[in-house]
Design an enzyme around this catalytic site. Structure first.
Site, short mmCIF file in Angstrom:
data_model
loop_
_atom_site.label_atom_id
_atom_site.label_comp_id
_atom_site.label_asym_id
_atom_site.label_seq_id
_atom_site.Cartn_x
_atom_site.Cartn_y
_atom_site.Cartn_z
N LYS A 1 0.77 -1.34 0.64
CA LYS A 1 0.14 0.37 0.30
C LYS A 1 0.99 1.65 0.01
O LYS A 1 1.77 1.33 0.76
CB LYS A 1 -0.95 -0.59 1.15
CG LYS A 1 -1.82 1.06 1.72
CD LYS A 1 -2.29 1.37 2.40
CE LYS A 1 -2.33 1.40 4.03
NZ LYS A 1 -2.46 3.49 4.44
N THR B 1 -12.11 5.33 11.47
CA THR B 1 -11.47 4.80 12.27
C THR B 1 -11.10 6.25 13.50
O THR B 1 -11.11 5.42 14.34
CB THR B 1 -10.86 3.10 12.63
OG1 THR B 1 -9.90 3.56 11.99
CG2 THR B 1 -11.60 2.87 11.56
N ASP C 1 -13.92 15.10 -3.97
CA ASP C 1 -14.37 16.38 -4.35
C ASP C 1 -15.35 15.73 -4.98
O ASP C 1 -16.40 14.78 -5.18
CB ASP C 1 -12.78 16.43 -5.52
CG ASP C 1 -13.04 17.87 -5.35
OD1 ASP C 1 -14.31 18.87 -5.70
OD2 ASP C 1 -11.27 18.20 -5.53
N ASP D 1 -3.89 4.21 -1.66
CA ASP D 1 -4.45 5.03 -0.40
C ASP D 1 -4.30 6.03 -0.49
O ASP D 1 -3.93 6.87 0.83
CB ASP D 1 -4.22 4.00 0.38
CG ASP D 1 -5.13 4.70 1.70
OD1 ASP D 1 -6.02 4.95 1.86
OD2 ASP D 1 -4.61 4.56 3.11
N ARG E 1 3.24 -1.45 11.03
CA ARG E 1 4.05 -1.19 11.71
C ARG E 1 4.71 -2.92 12.73
O ARG E 1 5.75 -3.27 12.47
CB ARG E 1 4.05 -0.46 12.74
CG ARG E 1 4.63 0.61 12.76
CD ARG E 1 3.51 1.90 13.62
NE ARG E 1 2.20 1.56 13.37
CZ ARG E 1 1.62 2.65 14.08
NH1 ARG E 1 1.85 3.22 15.30
NH2 ARG E 1 -0.08 2.68 13.72
N LYS F 1 -7.32 7.92 -0.85
CA LYS F 1 -9.01 8.57 -0.06
C LYS F 1 -9.22 9.82 -0.91
O LYS F 1 -9.53 10.78 -0.46
CB LYS F 1 -9.04 8.38 0.81
CG LYS F 1 -8.52 7.85 1.87
CD LYS F 1 -8.39 7.85 3.76
CE LYS F 1 -8.03 7.08 4.30
NZ LYS F 1 -6.59 6.33 4.07
#
Ligand code: C5P
Length: 232
Positions: A32, A119, A64, A59, A211, A61
């Site tokens: 990603k 989230t 508009d 990614d 991570r 996002k």
């Protein structure tokens, strides 16, 4: 596309990214590329990682007006990514425009996935800042079904929501789930986490793991462990 582990390349430079990827001499992981790396290095980093044989989830996002998103998606489609995303909050019309823009002249296109509510948004901030008064779980499910209505392929969601999304939108509607941690690993800043095995059990289609792999002493071993637990 089957189940897969997607490594979040949350690095701020090409140099760090390629040094990380150089460690993977066997299977080339699905990766990603998010805003940090894309804004640091531009589209050339996408081409370079793609040329090394990786599948890419871009990614960014998008959110508009429909016409702008449609045109931007046409550009991203030309980068030959495998998956990209937008905010479902942009409305069904915006999502339909995005799909049109993404579809290449030969009819192929990358997978298109919607973000429902981030989230990082909780009930309180949704009510106070966005003036949305419904329960957040209902909002997430409503946005997921809007994405399905618009013809999108799935949503990014917590692994805890993946089962509900499949129940509402069908088993072929993809769930791409971050918030994955090993049972014996650090949780970090993620609030609601699940192990790769539990994410498999609940029906996630793709897990996005940062991570636990990128900060591991042995990232290749951590990736292989993730694949073994999630894909089997
Ligand atoms: O390092 P970690 O495994 O927490 O990384 C998860 C990745 O998934 C990050 O790139 C993060 O931005 C992304 N993500 C997330 N939660 C969301 C959407 C995306 O953690 N709701």
């Amino acid at each position: 596309m089957g189940k897969d582990v997607i490594i979040a390349l949350d690095f701020d430079s090409k140099q760090k990214t390629l040094a990380f990827l150089d460690q993977f001499t066997g299977k080339k992981p699905f990766v990603k590329i998010g805003m940090e790396l894309f804004y640091a290095e531009g589209p050339s980093i996408v081409r370079e990682v793609k040329a090394r044989g990786h599948k890419i989830f871009l990614d960014l996002k998008l959110h508009d007006i429909p016409n702008t998103v449609k045109k931007a998606m046409a550009v991203l489609s030309g980068l030959d990514v495998d998956m990209t995303n937008l905010h479902a909050a942009g409305t069904i019309r915006m999502m339909q425009g995005a799909l049109e823009g993404l579809t290449r002249p030969d009819g192929t296109r990358p997978l298109l996935i919607a973000v429902t509510q981030l989230t990082s948004t909780d009930q309180e901030s949704m009510e106070n800042d966005l003036l949305i008064k419904e329960p957040i779980a209902d909002v997430v499910m409503h946005y997921a079904s809007n994405a399905a209505k618009a013809g999108l392929d799935g949503v990014v969601c917590s692994p805890l929501e993946a089962g509900m999304v499949h129940d509402k939108c069908g088993k072929n509607f993809l769930t791409v789930t971050p918030g994955v941690r090993f049972a014996d690993g650090d949780v970090g800043d993620q609030k609601r986490v699940m192990t790769p095995a539990a994410a498999k059990e609940i029906g996630s289609d793709y897990i996005v793991v940062g991570r636990p792999i990128t900060a591991a002493a042995d990232p290749v071993a951590a990736y292989e462990r993730c694949c073994a637990e999630f894909i089997g």
